[in-house]
Scaffold this active site. Structure first.
Site: not given
Ligand code: IPE
Ligand code: IPE
Ligand code: MG
Length: 244
Positions: A18-19, A31, A35, A63, A65, A67, A69, A129, A182, A188
């Site tokens: 995140d961030g 933004r 990414h 995620s 959620d 979508w 954005r 890995l 995180r 969270r």
């Protein structure tokens, strides 16, 4: 003297990356630039993980959620995954990494699904890995789907965990997460690996994901190694002094 203790088993580390957006905004960038910088951090972390005792690395990339954005940001994230898979498969094979993508596939484009399948096939022999990328992923959705598939089967806890984790039969990777990191300062879980993190150690850092690297991962691992994991038991007895 040679130690008779077995070596530590490889760990399952999960990261909520995140961030990216805040990292970019603070620099006056888009933004999507955040990414893109985030993909560089992902490369650094994948490279550093095996040397730090990590055998399974599950990364939250998009995620269910996300979508919500703006369409152009969603498009940029889809494009970046496809570009990553195309550019990185050879390097993953070389470094002995096996790639799996978890989450839903039915809302992704056919082109992206083909690229995912190609990268999964190409890296299937990797043993150093297991890199799991969570994309269009919701942990509650994964648990719900597992429950529907398991209805009437009375599966064991282990078998149910494998369904929740989307682990194919015979997959040797552990489902349970040992350490959940995180970045980005929020504390969270945002619907990530809720079942698998039942006994995970949690590590939150203010470091924005594009600034994360092998040293940050090593710091998180050092913190993890200091934790005492009790799994509901009592603290381990201190070593007894040997009588002369
Ligand atoms: C994480 O960074 C990447 C994704 C969720 C895809 P964000 O885009 O959430 O960055 P912030 O939290 O807005 O800074
Ligand atoms: C979680 O980050 C999802 C990913 C890192 C892919 P978000 O930025 O979407 O989470 P919230 O909205 O802050 O909870
Ligand atoms: Mg965020």
């Amino acid at each position: 003297m040679q130690s008779v203790l077995p070596p530590n088993p490889p760990l399952h580390v999960a990261i909520i990356m995140d961030g990216n957006g805040r990292w970019a905004t603070r620099r006056g960038l888009q933004r999507s630039d955040g990414h893109r910088a985030g993909v560089e951090a992902l490369r650094r972390v994948v490279e550093a993980a095996p040397g730090l005792g990590i055998g399974t690395l599950t990364l939250f990339a998009f995620s269910a959620d996300n979508w919500r954005r703006p369409a152009e940001e969603v498009e940029a994230l889809m494009w970046l995954l496809r570009a990553y898979l195309r550019a990185e498969a050879a390097r993953l094979i070389e470094s002995g990494a096996r790639l799996s993508v978890i989450g839903r596939r039915d809302r992704l484009s056919a082109k992206l699904c083909r690229e995912i399948a190609r990268a999964e096939r190409a890296t299937a022999a990797g043993r150093r890995l297991h890199l799991r990328v969570a994309f269009d992923y919701s942990s509650r959705d994964a648990i719900l789907r597992a429950a529907i598939r398991a209805a009437g089967l009375e599966p064991t806890l282990d078998a149910f965990s494998r369904l929740v984790s989307q682990a194919p039969p015979g997959d040797p990777s552990p489902c349970a997460v040992d350490l959940l990191i995180r970045t980005g300062g929020e504390k969270r879980l945002s619907d990530f690996l809720l079942w698998e993190s039942a006994y995970a150690e949690l590590y939150f850092t203010d470091c924005m994901w594009p600034d994360f690297d092998g040293a940050e991962l090593a710091a998180a691992m050092a913190d993890f190694r200091r934790r005492e994991r009790r799994f509901g038991g009592v603290p381990a007895a201190p070593a007894l002094a040997v009588a002369q």
